[in-house]
Design an enzyme around this catalytic site. Structure first.
Site, mmCIF file in Angstrom:
data_model
loop_
_atom_site.group_PDB
_atom_site.id
_atom_site.type_symbol
_atom_site.label_atom_id
_atom_site.label_comp_id
_atom_site.label_asym_id
_atom_site.label_seq_id
_atom_site.Cartn_x
_atom_site.Cartn_y
_atom_site.Cartn_z
ATOM 1 N N GLU A 1 -4.967 1.674 13.942
ATOM 2 C CA GLU A 1 -4.406 0.328 13.914
ATOM 3 C C GLU A 1 -2.985 0.345 13.355
ATOM 4 O O GLU A 1 -2.631 1.218 12.551
ATOM 5 C CB GLU A 1 -5.265 -0.600 13.034
ATOM 6 C CG GLU A 1 -6.639 -0.897 13.570
ATOM 7 C CD GLU A 1 -7.370 -1.888 12.691
ATOM 8 O OE1 GLU A 1 -7.610 -3.012 13.149
ATOM 9 O OE2 GLU A 1 -7.707 -1.550 11.533
ATOM 10 N N ASP B 1 -14.370 -1.512 11.200
ATOM 11 C CA ASP B 1 -12.957 -1.831 11.033
ATOM 12 C C ASP B 1 -12.490 -1.443 9.628
ATOM 13 O O ASP B 1 -13.295 -1.372 8.698
ATOM 14 C CB ASP B 1 -12.760 -3.333 11.262
ATOM 15 C CG ASP B 1 -11.309 -3.670 11.567
ATOM 16 O OD1 ASP B 1 -10.514 -2.747 11.735
ATOM 17 O OD2 ASP B 1 -10.993 -4.872 11.643
#
Length: 823
Positions: A762, A705
């Site tokens: 994202e 991430d």
């Protein structure tokens, strides 16, 4: 042999024979009891005990013979001539004593020679005693039995001495006594069988009127008195020997103990003269042989001590030796013991203990405590100083802080500067602990250079330091020192060939009012926390608001514990959309806290507190269980993504928690996707990578991430085969601005294709951003353009819509479908 047995069976009084046997056995036992004492004695004492052995043996042998002669009854009256009878007694005693004296000389042949003499004593005594026998007839002898009697007597007597010197203790006495008794009996009864009395009327004979049994009893009684006296002497002597042996052993042990004592020992009598001293005492002070002789005056020795001592507490250095001696005498005269150190010019420290003795005089013990004193000083230093840097530790700082707070004047303040090194952990993790330790030493040295000698620099934690100063200008001087420290610490370091760059943040607090040491340290710590929150590399003073914030954090931590118990946590889910198939591929689970009083608490407000307190571990386990349980109600091809905190990797229970959550829900491991950040790998990369490998082998997907925000991402991609990379939202938001974000997205997408990784963008919020990431080859997107996070109960519409789209029709444009799905 028949003649001997016949004589014993038909020509003797059995009761007197039994009495003779008792005398014989008693004689044999007593003889070797006394002889055993003789063999353990030396010089004149051995001669005396050998004579006593001869007396008891000769008397007993003679008494056995005489009682047995009284037991003889040839069928005619008999009497005994006194002179030959007494002569036989003397012969028995003399030859027995000579025999035992010879046998006691030891060796191999002397016991045998002594046995021969004792055998001669038995035979000579017997045949001389036989001449005292008077009867109305003449005596005739069987020569063969006479020879046999001599052989039996001498041979068995030799055997008795031989056995005694071969065995030890009671076994030697009993065995030898048995042989001696056999020698006496075999000699006597064989010789008695060899004699015959032929009646002769011409022999002038007058029968004795004495009572033979009474005479035998009297003879035996006198003999028993002699034997009992000898046995009593043996018992007394053995008791004396035991006492002497015990005393010798005790003295030997005492001498050995004194000689090998690792301390000096000396004793002086009531006239202050040396009684004794051990070698350690002599070598400890290098005393001459003359000074250690018994009778040496105490004054001569102590004056020698005075020449070697070098400290006032030893006495003779600051006062005359004679005066010190008089003072010692006065203390000892009232029975007063004392102790004290005695220092020598060579640096040694001798601890002296002096105690009075009954009857005057004293004993003193001198112990070299130099090494122990050095060790105690070292231990005391280690207890109050940091072993790595040599700086004072937390205990020493607290001690000095309390002293400073209680002793400061009205115009003086005590200021604390709490330091925490910035980026030190990165150096320690990437270059190793040895480099980290060397860096801490270098920082400690620089801190020493920044302060005055009166200031204190302490290390209170891994990379935490505290500087304590006393100042009359609390507003300016601590700030100036903090700025100097920050500038000094941030300069590059050359550590083992590595150039290291770190910084430091500083929190400052100074005494005000009745604040104690612990509170002052806590205030400086809060100020440090603020300086780190404000960007690091700076300093901040403590403000009361910081206490308020700290109390707020403690309250949040308290409420977090209750929230986990009361079920206040919920999960919202945000879709992950596959850009190739234009369909939902999964959902990311996002933690929500519905506080009963404050409502929904933002994750940014409670996640840091949960991580610092360790509550993130049980909370994370709940998230895993709940997310997997919710996913069990979804279509089999829909995945669920769960974010992991770096703290969960340090808990060592993550792997089992994942296994349990998947097993309890019944979903396939491949449907669970775990998202980690680079900070999780930085803490303990090897351990973390091992955990990730176990999870990957189990079938769980691993995604990195916020990719691109760290400096070592490529190294981690090479170390572990991730399944997905998620491009941080900061790069997506900058796509429309035409800056370098597009280049970064393009590079990451290319890297993903090269490594065969899925690429998720994202934070997609506009159609323009969607078009750009699709063009750059991203495989997945996530953002408000499609949907905000929603509770699990609202996800069913997504799944029914997905079923409707399963028909073979041309799908609408992504943006249009997004508006349709998430309107």
């Amino acid at each position: 042999m028949y003649r001997v047995l016949s004589c014993l069976a038909t020509e003797h009084d059995y009761w007197l024979v039994a009495l003779a046997a008792v005398v014989c056995v008693s004689t044999a036992l007593t003889t070797f009891m006394t002889y055993s004492v003789a063999t353990t004695s030396r010089g004149l004492r051995r001669t005396s005990w050998s004579i006593l052995t001869g007396v008891s043996a000769g008397t007993g042998i003679w008494a056995t013979h005489f009682v047995a002669m009284l037991a003889y009854d040839g069928g005619f009256p008999t009497e005994f001539d006194l002179n030959p009878t007494l002569a036989s007694l003397l012969i028995a005693v003399a030859l027995a004593a000579a025999g035992f004296m010879l046998a006691g000389r030891g060796g191999q042949w002397w016991p045998r020679a002594g046995g021969v003499v004792i055998g001669l004593a038995i035979g000579t005594m017997h045949y001389v005693g036989m001449t005292a026998l008077k009867a109305p007839g003449t005596l005739e002898w069987d020569a063969s039995l006479v020879v046999a009697s001599w052989i039996f007597g001498i041979a068995v007597a030799c055997a008795a001495l031989h056995v005694f010197h071969r065995k030890q203790g009671l076994a030697a006495i009993v065995s030898a006594a048995a042989f001696l008794a056999l020698a006496i009996c075999s000699m006597h009864f064989t010789s008695m069988g060899a004699v015959s009395i032929l009646p002769d009327p011409t022999v002038d004979f007058q029968a004795s009127t004495l009572d033979r049994p009474l005479l035998a009893m009297m003879t035996a009684a006198i003999t028993f008195v002699v034997l009992l006296s000898a046995a009593t002497a043996v018992v007394i002597q053995r008791a004396n020997i035991r006492c002497e042996t015990a005393l010798r052993e005790q003295n030997s042990r005492f001498d050995a103990a004194v000689r090998h004592l690792p301390v000096g020992l000396s004793m002086f009598d009531g006239q202050h003269r040396l009684i004794m001293c051990n070698d350690f005492y002599r070598t400890m002070y290098g005393l001459t042989e003359e000074l250690t002789q018994p009778g040496t005056p105490f004054g001569d020795i102590i004056r020698y001590h005075a020449e070697m001592s070098c400290d006032a507490d030893a006495g003779p250095v600051t006062a005359e030796a004679d005066e010190w001696i008089e003072g010692l005498k006065k203390r000892l005269s009232v029975g007063k013991a004392f102790t004290g150190p005695f220092h020598l010019k060579d640096g040694r420290t001798i601890f002296v203990r002096v105690g009075p003795m009954a009857g005057g005089g004293w004993v003193d013990v001198h112990e070299d405590v130099t090494e122990r004193s050095q060790q105690e000083a070292k231990i005391a230093h280690m207890a109050r100083h940091d072993m790595l840097t040599g700086l004072p530790n937390r205990a020493y700082l607290h001690e000095r802080l309390q002293q400073s707070l209680h002793g400061q004047s009205a115009t003086e303040k005590t200021a604390l500067l709490f330091l925490d090194l910035d980026r030190f952990k990165d150096v320690n993790d990437t270059l190793g602990h040895s480099v980290g330790d060397a860096l801490l030493k270098a920082v400690a040295e620089r801190l020493r250079e920044c302060v005055r000698k009166s200031d204190i620099v302490a290390r209170v934690g891994g990379d935490e330091f505290v500087v304590m100063i006393c100042t009359t200008e609390p507003a300016s001087e601590p700030a100036s020192l903090a700025a100097r420290i920050i500038e000094t610490v941030r300069q590059p370091y050359d550590i083992e060939g590595h150039e290291c760059s770190i910084g430091t943040s500083v929190g400052i607090a100074f005494s005000n009012g009745d604040v104690d040491g612990e509170a002052l340290v806590a205030q400086a710590d809060l100020a440090l926390y603020r300086s780190k929150s404000d960007g690091r590399g700076t300093y901040r003073f403590f403000e009361e608001e910081m206490n308020t914030n700290a109390r707020h954090r403690r309250r949040v931590e308290h409420d977090l514990r209750l929230a986990l118990v009361n079920g206040e946590f919920e999960l919202d889910y945000q879709p992950l959309v596959n850009l190739e198939r234009d369909e939902i591929s999964g959902f990311e689970a996002l933690l929500r806290w519905r506080h009963p009083e404050r409502g929904t608490v933002p994750p940014a407000d409670f996640i840091p507190v949960a991580e610092e307190s360790g509550l993130i571990i049980p909370i994370g386990e709940w998230v895993l269980r709940q997310a997997c349980a919710d996913a069990a109600n979804w279509p089999d091809h829909i995945r669920v993504a769960v974010n992991l905190s770096p703290v969960q990797f340090r808990g060592r229970t993550l792997v089992q928690s994942v296994f349990n959550a998947v097993a309890a829900s019944g979903i396939a491991p491949g449907r669970l996707e775990l998202e980690i950040t680079e900070s999780a790998l930085l803490s303990d990369s090897e351990e973390t990578l091992e955990i990730l490998r176990k999870l990957s082998d189990f079938g769980v997907r691993i995604a990195m991430d916020d990719f691109g925000t760290g400096y070592s991402s490529l190294r981690y991609l090479r170390s572990f085969p991730f399944d997905k990379i998620k491009i941080d939202r900061s790069f997506i938001s900058g796509l429309a601005d035409g800056d370098s974000s597009l280049a970064i997205v393009r590079a990451i997408s290319g890297l993903g294709r090269a490594l065969d990784l899925s690429i998720t963008a994202e934070g997609v919020e506009t159609q323009e951003q969607l078009d750009m990431i699709r063009h750059e080859g991203c495989t997945e997107m996530q953002g408000f353009l499609y949907s905000k996070p929603k509770p699990a109960s609202e996800l069913r519409a997504y799944f029914s819509d997905h079923v409707e789209r399963a028909a073979p029709v041309e799908p609408p444009a992504p943006a249009a479908r997004a508006r349709k799905q998430y309107a």
